[in-house]
Motif scaffolding. Structure first.
Motif, PDB file in Angstrom:
ATOM      1  N   MET A 122      -7.106 -28.280  51.206  1.00 47.86           N
ATOM      2  CA  MET A 122      -6.325 -26.981  51.358  1.00 47.86           C
ATOM      3  C   MET A 122      -6.506 -26.087  50.477  1.00 47.86           C
ATOM      4  N   PHE A 123      -6.499 -24.935  50.789  1.00 50.00           N
ATOM      5  CA  PHE A 123      -6.885 -23.871  49.842  1.00 50.00           C
ATOM      6  C   PHE A 123      -5.713 -22.810  50.152  1.00 50.00           C
ATOM      7  N   PRO A 124      -5.206 -22.209  48.843  1.00 47.03           N
ATOM      8  CA  PRO A 124      -3.957 -21.088  48.867  1.00 47.03           C
ATOM      9  C   PRO A 124      -4.413 -20.059  49.655  1.00 47.03           C
ATOM     10  N   LEU A 125      -5.935 -19.661  49.460  1.00 47.87           N
ATOM     11  CA  LEU A 125      -6.028 -18.295  50.392  1.00 47.87           C
ATOM     12  C   LEU A 125      -7.218 -18.767  51.206  1.00 47.87           C
ATOM     13  N   LYS A 126      -7.426 -17.614  52.506  1.00 51.51           N
ATOM     14  CA  LYS A 126      -8.338 -18.021  53.252  1.00 51.51           C
ATOM     15  C   LYS A 126      -9.584 -17.720  52.610  1.00 51.51           C
ATOM     16  N   ALA A 127      -9.911 -16.838  51.932  1.00 49.20           N
ATOM     17  CA  ALA A 127     -10.926 -16.495  51.269  1.00 49.20           C
ATOM     18  C   ALA A 127     -11.754 -17.607  50.434  1.00 49.20           C
ATOM     19  N   LEU A 128     -10.868 -18.297  49.887  1.00 41.67           N
ATOM     20  CA  LEU A 128     -11.277 -19.613  49.327  1.00 41.67           C
ATOM     21  C   LEU A 128     -11.939 -20.691  50.370  1.00 41.67           C
ATOM     22  N   ALA A 129     -11.381 -20.773  51.308  1.00 40.33           N
ATOM     23  CA  ALA A 129     -11.707 -21.813  52.655  1.00 40.33           C
ATOM     24  C   ALA A 129     -13.054 -21.390  52.900  1.00 40.33           C
ATOM     25  N   GLN A 130     -13.245 -19.851  53.029  1.00 41.30           N
ATOM     26  CA  GLN A 130     -14.759 -19.161  53.530  1.00 41.30           C
ATOM     27  C   GLN A 130     -15.767 -19.749  52.226  1.00 41.30           C
ATOM     28  N   ILE A 153     -13.177 -24.224  59.412  1.00 39.38           N
ATOM     29  CA  ILE A 153     -12.085 -23.745  59.194  1.00 39.38           C
ATOM     30  C   ILE A 153     -11.086 -23.663  60.136  1.00 39.38           C
ATOM     31  N   TYR A 154      -9.692 -23.835  59.857  1.00 38.57           N
ATOM     32  CA  TYR A 154      -8.731 -23.867  60.808  1.00 38.57           C
ATOM     33  C   TYR A 154      -7.515 -22.910  60.327  1.00 38.57           C
ATOM     34  N   ASP A 155      -7.732 -21.561  60.249  1.00 38.66           N
ATOM     35  CA  ASP A 155      -6.604 -20.860  59.748  1.00 38.66           C
ATOM     36  C   ASP A 155      -6.328 -19.941  60.941  1.00 38.66           C
ATOM     37  N   GLY A 156      -5.508 -18.795  60.563  1.00 39.23           N
ATOM     38  CA  GLY A 156      -4.856 -17.665  61.502  1.00 39.23           C
ATOM     39  C   GLY A 156      -5.851 -17.007  61.980  1.00 39.23           C
ATOM     40  N   ASP A 157      -7.026 -16.945  61.447  1.00 34.91           N
ATOM     41  CA  ASP A 157      -8.146 -15.812  61.990  1.00 34.91           C
ATOM     42  C   ASP A 157      -8.989 -16.465  62.772  1.00 34.91           C
ATOM     43  N   VAL A 158      -8.717 -17.752  63.022  1.00 34.96           N
ATOM     44  CA  VAL A 158      -9.766 -18.612  64.019  1.00 34.96           C
ATOM     45  C   VAL A 158      -8.893 -18.313  65.633  1.00 34.96           C
ATOM     46  N   LEU A 338      -5.263  -6.315  54.845  1.00 32.18           N
ATOM     47  CA  LEU A 338      -5.406  -7.202  56.205  1.00 32.18           C
ATOM     48  C   LEU A 338      -6.743  -8.009  55.859  1.00 32.18           C
ATOM     49  N   PRO A 339      -6.876  -8.942  56.565  1.00 26.88           N
ATOM     50  CA  PRO A 339      -8.070 -10.118  56.361  1.00 26.88           C
ATOM     51  C   PRO A 339      -9.401  -9.358  56.281  1.00 26.88           C
ATOM     52  N   GLU A 340      -9.553  -8.410  57.118  1.00 25.20           N
ATOM     53  CA  GLU A 340     -10.760  -7.721  57.261  1.00 25.20           C
ATOM     54  C   GLU A 340     -11.280  -6.777  56.055  1.00 25.20           C
ATOM     55  N   GLU A 341     -10.294  -6.002  55.730  1.00 27.96           N
ATOM     56  CA  GLU A 341     -10.247  -5.602  54.379  1.00 27.96           C
ATOM     57  C   GLU A 341     -10.602  -5.991  53.256  1.00 27.96           C
ATOM     58  N   ARG A 342     -10.081  -7.447  53.040  1.00 30.80           N
ATOM     59  CA  ARG A 342     -10.294  -8.331  51.951  1.00 30.80           C
ATOM     60  C   ARG A 342     -11.870  -8.680  51.830  1.00 30.80           C
ATOM     61  N   ARG A 343     -12.150  -9.188  53.168  1.00 31.06           N
ATOM     62  CA  ARG A 343     -13.573  -9.862  53.352  1.00 31.06           C
ATOM     63  C   ARG A 343     -14.539  -8.928  53.024  1.00 31.06           C
ATOM     64  N   GLU A 344     -14.276  -7.641  53.459  1.00 29.35           N
ATOM     65  CA  GLU A 344     -15.303  -6.417  53.381  1.00 29.35           C
ATOM     66  C   GLU A 344     -15.426  -6.286  51.875  1.00 29.35           C
ATOM     67  N   ILE A 345     -14.422  -6.173  50.883  1.00 29.75           N
ATOM     68  CA  ILE A 345     -14.504  -5.692  49.538  1.00 29.75           C
ATOM     69  C   ILE A 345     -15.052  -7.064  48.917  1.00 29.75           C
ATOM     70  N   GLU A 346     -14.804  -8.523  49.258  1.00 26.39           N
ATOM     71  CA  GLU A 346     -15.296  -9.436  48.632  1.00 26.39           C
ATOM     72  C   GLU A 346     -17.026  -9.537  49.079  1.00 26.39           C
ATOM     73  N   ALA A 347     -17.356  -9.376  50.180  1.00 21.85           N
ATOM     74  CA  ALA A 347     -18.741  -9.210  50.617  1.00 21.85           C
ATOM     75  C   ALA A 347     -19.296  -8.060  49.641  1.00 21.85           C
ATOM     76  N   ARG A 348     -19.102  -6.831  49.378  1.00 25.56           N
ATOM     77  CA  ARG A 348     -19.620  -5.798  48.865  1.00 25.56           C
ATOM     78  C   ARG A 348     -19.680  -6.012  47.589  1.00 25.56           C
ATOM     79  N   MET A 349     -18.501  -6.746  46.765  1.00 31.63           N
ATOM     80  CA  MET A 349     -18.630  -7.406  45.409  1.00 31.63           C
ATOM     81  C   MET A 349     -19.725  -8.244  45.192  1.00 31.63           C
ATOM     82  N   THR A 350     -19.945  -9.096  46.101  1.00 37.21           N
ATOM     83  CA  THR A 350     -20.809 -10.233  45.989  1.00 37.21           C
ATOM     84  C   THR A 350     -22.179  -9.866  46.014  1.00 37.21           C
ATOM     85  N   SER A 351     -22.406  -8.685  46.953  1.00 40.26           N
ATOM     86  CA  SER A 351     -23.917  -8.188  47.188  1.00 40.26           C
ATOM     87  C   SER A 351     -24.184  -7.379  45.989  1.00 40.26           C
ATOM     88  N   GLY A 352     -23.205  -6.802  45.098  1.00 37.26           N
ATOM     89  CA  GLY A 352     -23.543  -5.922  43.979  1.00 37.26           C
ATOM     90  C   GLY A 352     -23.513  -4.339  44.605  1.00 37.26           C
TER      91      GLY A 352
END
Length: 977
Positions: A122-130, A153-158, A338-352
């Motif tokens: 159980m994770f409170p945020l979808k990004a944590l599950a990823q 993963i079983y969440d609303g984006d699946v 929106l989920p796609e907006e958050r994941r794009e930002i997370e990926a860009r931050m991780t990549s530098g």
């Protein structure tokens, strides 16, 4: 040492540098150096290793060796030893202390022994599950594919297709979030039988987030999970992971009802970390932009935390405007994207690709966004736990790191600017929830009964608070007992979607014109305050104006706009004391804890200039009041203290108002919350108390336990409040001491000097007398008996109650008169009345109705089935000056509908309850009228009256009727007549 960059000085860009050099530059900066009020270096810590009591299987040892882990940290070993022994465990250690291995290793070991075992993560945020799915797969990547446990993963984006495949062939590890457990697993547990039968572990990450309203919800969700798991023979071990809080064991136990072993000492290493406290002269946002710009110039990867969505967007806009070549390497991040907006930002931050992200608390949790160097906190996050958690996002690779706390004018910010050592010396706050919040508990009992019928002997119903709520729900018809009386069912098939786990109300969708595109969500309470008509709404750097708040459709319509102002609501509120739970004394006055009814009115909103905050205008609003019951504490202001203040010409109302604000502002020092989770009311004369009083309450229906701790630590609360007001250097009061950013009256009247005088007088006053005789005057708890709003004499014994049962047949159909709303034109063919005092049925023809009206006025109660909306409407034209609705009336149909939410026919109730049915119907009676067969109409009408009377008597004697629900179950409908 080169000075720190100032805003608007792009020509002074500094070369890349270390964290240590950045902090030195800040302290020596001509612009900001003098505003650094404190600097502490937390030294690094060497790791502490240990060996497990039982060696790991070779396959697990190989996994660790493949990751170059020769040994586990001491806390990891202690936790896994307990978990492997079947103990429930909570691990509350700092960020980046290796908690992922604590739950993954025992889970993998169990899979090796039992291929049918399953684990729920159980994770409170979808990004944590990823993130954790990636970590799980990497950990097991060296195992042969045929022996490798599956995770999904079983969440609303699946997609729906993928979800069905997961249900049909569930993975060994299912990664999900609270909403999916609540909405998709528990209601459909029969489809998850394979997974639930093998459920061995429940992993709850970031459990400290399950506090307050969310925690009170989750306490019920986990109890529901235990019920459903037991249905399939499973009793899973719970593994909780938490940030550093004062009471992790108590928190985990409140969430599940289980005894939970607690581990708080970390054996993980930690790098050197700077803590810098900065009290800016030009505003926290302005200073943060300067700090960020200098960090970018040094190529330091930075996260900036802001206290609100609005401030996050504003700082992001200002920073990009002044960041020059770094403009495209900065992004905002917050909940509501929106989920796609958050994941794009997370990926860009991780990549530098991004050097800096400006976030709300949405990035406080352990989402992997790469190694960071610097954390800038724009305002104190509200708790020591959150400050350490956010600061723990930097320096994860044991590099040197820094955390800069930039103070705002808030009371807690300024408290730590004046007492910085206290931040490091005081323990973290307690995480509080209320597992028996009556409002939330009722919703989850409804869900639980829909999942599996509740039974008298089950453990959940043995808890007194649960039994009390369940009994009240049964009396209201929200829960229904089976015909045999041994099972309790929900009146609805799936009530789950009406329960919002992250709030006490529903969510509102925000749609932007012209295309109606979704630009976020807002909960019901915030909708009234932030998305009312005319409000300024910010999303991803864009400004919108709210055009409409549709309460019925739960939507907010916005349109893009460029404005130079922001909005803030104004309003008023009052409170009523419903019950006193506890009382005592603090200083020279009495303090109480109890149940309150709060009524809030949003009356309008202010428009204020972005620059300087100048008030432009006040716009009135017409919104319905928000009424809710909650828990709170209150202190009396003795008459002697009031007279002293008034004799010294202090503004007494301004003083108690300032005292209220100061108490709310400092309370988060004691309990893990922020002032937005609290409410307050100060009144110069409370009618129930009989004295002036200051109230502080949980700002959520039902209460979440915040003010319980305030009552327990009342002495500390008063001392800290006095210190905040006394030590603030302002003259007249400010946001650092007695002003509140959410005050509905615009912080008027406020008198800091009066508050200080009152606090001193309360401290010096003699100890008060305490005891039951000093309790406030509570409302009369005797329930008024009424039926459909008409008062009924309650003290008449049933045997002496003179009642009539009435039914009307008509000459014309609804179609003939133009619809049911024209029932007054349908004319009476006959009316049959049963009189209890004479035990006789009397039939009245159209010309005999006046005699019937005379007799009805002599009775204690008139009974019918749809009598208020139909029979009285038909009889109205014949009644002369008599208002039929003024008669004491029981409409059995409306009573059924009030309890169930939908209608049942007289025939359905008669068949289930008495095994008796109607002999004809209204259409047949109309046909008989046209044929002149009045005697047959009277006979049919008499049978209907008899059936209605017998149902009434059955309900009066047994307290329920029976009906067959949509699931074809015969259940009891409780009635009170």
């Amino acid at each position: 040492m080169a000075p720190l960059l100032g805003a608007g000085d792009p020509q002074d860009e500094l070369p890349s540098g270390s964290v240590d050099e950045y902090v030195d530059a800040l302290k020596s900066s001509p612009r900001l150096g003098s505003q650094v009020v404190y600097h502490r270096i937390l030294s690094g810590r060497e790791p502490e290793f240990a060996q497990p009591v039982r060696p790991w299987p070779r396959a697990v040892e190989n996994l660790l060796a493949a990751r170059s882990i020769p040994a586990l940290y001491a806390h990891q070993v202690h936790a896994t030893d307990l978990i492997r022994a079947g103990r429930h465990v909570v691990v509350a250690t700092p960020t980046a202390s290796g908690k992922t291995l604590v739950y993954n290793l025992p889970v993998l070991e169990r899979f090796l022994h039992d291929p049918d075992a399953r684990a729920l993560y159980m994770f409170p945020l979808k990004a944590l599950a990823q993130d954790q799915l990636k970590a799980f797969n990497e950990l097991t990547s060296s195992w042969p594919e045929s022996a490798r446990p599956r995770a999904a993963i079983y969440d609303g984006d699946v997609s729906d297709y993928a979800r069905r495949k997961i249900r049909e062939n569930p993975p060994h590890a299912l990664l999900t979030n609270p909403e999916m457990l609540h909405l998709a697993l528990l209601p459909y547990h029969e489809k998850w039988s394979t997974f639930l039968a093998g459920l061995s572990f429940v992993v709850v990450d970031e459990v400290h987030t399950y506090r307050g309203v969310m925690g009170s919800h989750m306490a019920q969700v986990f109890r529901r999970l235990n019920r459903v798991a037991a249905r399939f023979g499973a009793s899973p071990t719970f593994i909780f992971c938490s940030a550093t809080v004062a009471n992790p064991g108590e928190l985990a136990q409140s969430l599940t009802g289980h005894d939970v072993a607690t581990i708080t000492e970390s054996g993980a290493p930690q790098g050197k970390r700077h803590f810098v406290f900065l009290d800016p002269l030009e505003g926290a946002a302005h200073a943060a932009i300067m700090l960020l710009k200098s960090a970018l110039a040094r190529n330091l990867r930075t996260i900036v935390y802001c206290q609100s969505r609005k401030l996050t967007e504003l700082v992001s806009l200002w920073a990009q405007d002044k960041a020059g070549p770094y403009k495209d390497r900065i992004s905002a991040y917050r909940a509501g994207f929106l989920p796609e907006e958050r994941r794009e930002i997370e990926a860009r931050m991780t990549s530098g690709e991004l050097l800096a992200v400006i976030s709300t608390s949405a990035l406080e949790l352990g989402i992997d966004i790469g190694a960071l160097d610097l954390c800038i906190l724009v305002g104190y996050p509200g708790t020591i736990m959150s400050t350490l958690q956010r600061g723990g996002r930097v320096g994860r690779s044991l590099k040197e790191s820094a955390v800069v706390l930039v103070a705002q004018e808030d009371a807690l910010d300024q408290y730590f600017m004046r007492h910085p050592e206290d931040f490091f010396e005081r323990p973290p706050e307690s995480a509080v929830l209320n597992p028996y919040n009556e409002v939330l508990l009722a919703r989850h009992l409804d869900c639980a009964a829909a999942e599996l019928p509740l039974t008298e002997g089950e453990p959940w119903l043995q808890v007194p608070e649960v039994r009390q709520v369940a009994a009240a729900m049964e009396a209201e018809g929200r829960l229904l007992r089976s015909k045999e009386g041994d099972r309790i069912l929900s009146r609805r098939k799936q009530p789950h979607r009406e329960v919002d786990l992250r709030g006490a109300g529903a969510s509102y969708r925000i749609e932007a014109l012209p295309d109606g595109k979704s630009v976020g969500l807002v909960d019901e309470h915030r909708a009234f305050r932030e998305t009312h008509k005319g409000a300024v709404y910010l999303h991803r750097g864009k400004t919108y104006l709210v055009k409409e708040l549709d309460l019925g459709a739960r939507t907010v319509t916005v349109t893009p706009a460029r404005v130079d102002y922001y909005t803030r609501v104004r309003g008023s509120k009052n409170t009523e004391i419903l019950e006193v739970y506890d009382y005592g004394k603090v200083w020279g006055t009495r303090i109480f804890r109890g149940k309150l009814r709060v009524t809030e009115f949003v009356t309008g909103y202010e428009k204020r200039k972005v620059k300087g905050g100048t008030l432009m205008t006040i716009v009135p609003l017409d919104l319905p009041p928000m009424v809710f019951e909650t828990e709170g504490v209150w202190i009396e202001i003795p008459t002697s203290v009031q007279r002293l203040a008034e004799d010294q010409f202090y503004h007494f109302m301004g003083g108690i108002h300032a005292l209220e604000h100061a108490m709310i502002g400092i309370l988060p020092l004691i309990v893990m919350t922020d002032r937005n989770d609290l409410g307050g009311i100060s009144t110069p004369m409370h009618p129930q108390v009989g004295l002036p009083a200051v109230f502080v309450y949980d700002a959520a229906p039902g209460g979440v336990g915040l003010t319980r701790l305030a009552f327990a630590k009342a002495e500390e609360l008063m001392e800290r409040t006095l210190d905040v007001v006394a030590s603030c250097p302002c003259d007249l009061g400010c946001p650092s001491c007695v002003h509140s950013p959410k005050c509905g009256s615009g912080n008027r009247p406020i008198d800091k000097a009066a508050a200080l005088f009152l606090l001193g007088a309360l401290q010096d006053a003699p100890p008060p007398e305490i005891g039951p005789q000093y309790l406030p005057q509570l409302p009369d708890q005797k329930e008024e008996t009424s039926i459909d709003g008409v008062a009924v004499t309650a003290d008449i014994p049933k045997a002496q109650l003179r009642y009539a049962v009435l039914d009307v047949e008509t000459q014309l159909s609804a179609q003939e008169v133009g619809g049911w709303h024209k029932a007054k034109d349908m004319r009476v063919s006959c009316c049959v009345v049963y009189y209890s005092d004479t035990d006789e049925y009397v039939a009245y023809r159209e010309d005999e109705l006046p005699a019937m009206f005379d007799r009805l006025q002599e009775l204690d109660l008139i009974i019918g089935f749809n009598i208020l909306r139909f029979d009285y409407a038909v009889l109205g034209p014949y009644a002369g000056g008599l208002d039929l609705h003024s008669l004491p009336t029981l409409d059995m149909l409306q009573e059924v509908r009030r309890r169930l939410g939908y209608r049942l026919s007289l025939d359905a109730l008669g068949a289930a309850t008495l095994d008796a049915q109607k002999t004809a119907d209204g259409l047949q009676a109309l046909a008989w009228w046209k044929e002149g067969r009045l005697d047959e109409i009277i006979e049919y009408c008499t049978k209907d009256v008899e059936l209605t009377r017998d149902l009434y008597l059955h309900g009066r004697e047994h307290g329920y009727l029976l009906f067959t629900n949509k699931a074809k179950q015969t259940v009891r409908l409780p009635v009170e007549w």
